[in-house]
Design an enzyme around this catalytic site. Structure first.
Site: not given
Ligand SMILES: *Cc1c(COP(=O)(O)O)cnc(C)c1O
Length: 393
Positions: A61, A210
Site C-alpha cells: 500500500r 483514458k
C-alpha cells in the site's frame, strides 16, 4: 529503519525526446535481471534484510516497485517532482480535494467532469467548503469569483464536453497572486500535447483510465506535483486512503504509455478529419472541436498545446436524431469513457454529466440533442462511414 533500495536511482532522461521517454520510463529495463518489460511486483509485503534494515519496500500500500515505476514515469512525462497512482481518476481527485480545509473556497471551470462536481457537491460541501463554477475562458470571471478564503483553482482544458479552452499561463498568474493552488485536469490532452506544470500549474491530475492507458482496460488515476514539498502530503494520501493502484494495473498503464505518442498523433489526425466532415452534415447543428481556426480558444491552444486531441462534441437537429445515431452506430461503440483505441460515442445528458443539474446543463449547451465522441485510432474512413450510415438513413 535503514533502507537499501535497489531502485533508488533512476534516470529522468532529460536528454531524450518525449517519444522516447514514454517508451523507456524511469527505470524502464529492470536493472537487476535486465527484464525489458518492467516486472509486475505482485506482492503485498516485503521481507526485511535484517533487523533495522529494509529494502526500501515494506508493504505494497505504501511502496511497490511497479507502482513506483509508473509514478516516476508520469513525473518525467509531466515535468513534475513526483507522481502518485490511484485506483481511479476519482480517487486522484479526492486526494487533491483533501488539500482543502474547513471553510475553504474553490473556483472550478463550469463544464467540469460530472464526477469532480460530485466530489464537491456531495462530499466537500459537508465540510463547509464552497465551490464556484465559472467560464474560465474569461479571466475576469475568475478574478470576480476570488474570495479571501479561495484556496484552489481547478481547471480542465479543453473542457468536457464543451471543448472550451482556457489560458493556463494567465490563470497560473492569478493563482500565484492570490496564493491559490492551481490544479489542471490534463486527461483530455495528456502531456504529449500539453504540460500544465511547465505553464505554471501546481498539480496535474489525470483519469489514467483514458489516454494514458489508452486501451479501455484499466480504471486508474494519477496526480503529479511540481513542488517536492507536496510529496509527503500525497504519499500520506496514498497511505491513508488506501486507494493505491494495483501492480498489474500499473503495468498495463506502463505498457499503454509506450505508444502514447503514436496514439495521440493518430487520435489528433483522425479527429481533425471527422470534425471537418461533421461540419458538412445537414443534421449536425453545431460542432465543438478545439482545432477549428474559428474556435474561440484557437490562439490559446496554439500557444499552450501542440495538438487538439481526439475529442469532439456536436449538437444534432433533434433529440431523435441523437438517439437514432447512438442506436445505429456499428463499429463505433455507444459507451461511456474516452481516450481508448476504439471510437466511443456518449450521451452526456444521461451519462457523463448526469449529476449536473438539468438547468446548468442547458445553460452550458448540453442538450438532449448533444453527443460527444472520442475518436479512436481506427482507419478514419471507417469512422466517417459509420457515422454517415447512422446519421443519414
Ligand atoms: C473520466 C474522467 C475523470 C474520472 O476518472 P475515472 O478514472 O473515471 O475515475 C476525471 N476527469 C476527467 C476529465 C475524466 O474524463
Amino acid at each position: 529503519m535503514r533502507e537499501e533500495c535497489a531502485y533508488s536511482e533512476f534516470d529522468r532522461k532529460e536528454n531524450l525526446h518525449f517519444d522516447s521517454k514514454v517508451v523507456h520510463g524511469a527505470l524502464g529495463c529492470e536493472p537487476i535481471t535486465g527484464a525489458v518489460s518492467f516486472p509486475i511486483f505482485q506482492t503485498a509485503t516485503f521481507r526485511h534484510v535484517t533487523f533495522g534494515v529494509s529494502t526500501g519496500y515494506n508493504y505494497s500500500r505504501v511502496q511497490n516497485p511497479t507502482r513506483q515505476e509508473l509514478e516516476r514515469t508520469m513525473a518525467i512525462l509531466e515535468n513534475g517532482a513526483e507522481g502518485f497512482a490511484f485506483t481511479s481518476g476519482q480517487a486522484a481527485n479526492m486526494a487533491v480535494f483533501n488539500l482543502l480545509e474547513n471553510g475553504d473556497h474553490v473556483i472550478l471551470c463550469d463544464d467540469i467532469y460530472g464526477g469532480t462536481f460530485r466530489i464537491c457537491d456531495e462530499i466537500f460541501s459537508k465540510f463547509n467548503c464552497e465551490f464556484t463554477y465559472v467560464d474560465m475562458t474569461e479571466l475576469d470571471n475568475i478574478k470576480n469569483a476570488l474570495r479571501p478564503e479561495t484556496k484552489m483553482i481547478f481547471l480542465e482544458t479543453p473542457t468536457n464536453p464543451m471543448m472550451k479552452v482556457a489560458d493556463i499561463q494567465e490563470i497560473a498568474k492569478i493563482a500565484k497572486e492570490n496564493n491559490c493552488i492551481f490544479v489542471v485536469d490534463n486527461t483530455f490532452l495528456t502531456p504529449y500535447f500539453q504540460k500544465p506544470l511547465d505553464l505554471g500549474a501546481d498539480i496535474v491530475v489525470h483519469s489514467g483510465t483514458k489516454y494514458l492507458t489508452g486501451h479501455n482496460d484499466v480504471i486508474a488515476g494519477v496526480v503529479v506535483v511540481k513542488d517536492p514539498a507536496r510529496i509527503p502530503f500525497f504519499q500520506g494520501q496514498i497511505k491513508s486512503m488506501g486507494a493505491q493502484l494495483a501492480p498489474f494495473d500499473c503495468w498495463l498503464i506502463l505498457r499503454g504509455l509506450k505508444t502514447l505518442s503514436l496514439r495521440m498523433r493518430q487520435h489528433d489526425e483522425n479527429a481533425r478529419k471527422v470534425a471537418n466532415w461533421l461540419l458538412t452534415q445537414p443534421k449536425v447543428k453545431k460542432v465543438y472541436y478545439a482545432g477549428f481556426e474559428n474556435h474561440k480558444g484557437y490562439e490559446i491552444s496554439k500557444k499552450q498545446c501542440t495538438g487538439f486531441g481526439g475529442m469532439i462534441s456536436f449538437e444534432l437537429d433533434s433529440e431523435k436524431t441523437a438517439q437514432d445515431l447512438l442506436s445505429n452506430v456499428n463499429m463505433i461503440l455507444f459507451a461511456e469513457s474516452l481516450g481508448g483505441t476504439e471510437t466511443l460515442i456518449t450521451y452526456p445528458w444521461t451519462q457523463t454529466h448526469e449529476s449536473i443539474p438539468d438547468d446548468t446543463k442547458m445553460a452550458l449547451g448540453i442538450t438532449k440533442a448533444f453527443v460527444r465522441i472520442s475518436i479512436g485510432i481506427e482507419n478514419v474512413d471507417d469512422i466517417i462511414a459509420d457515422l454517415d450510415q447512422a446519421l443519414n438513413r
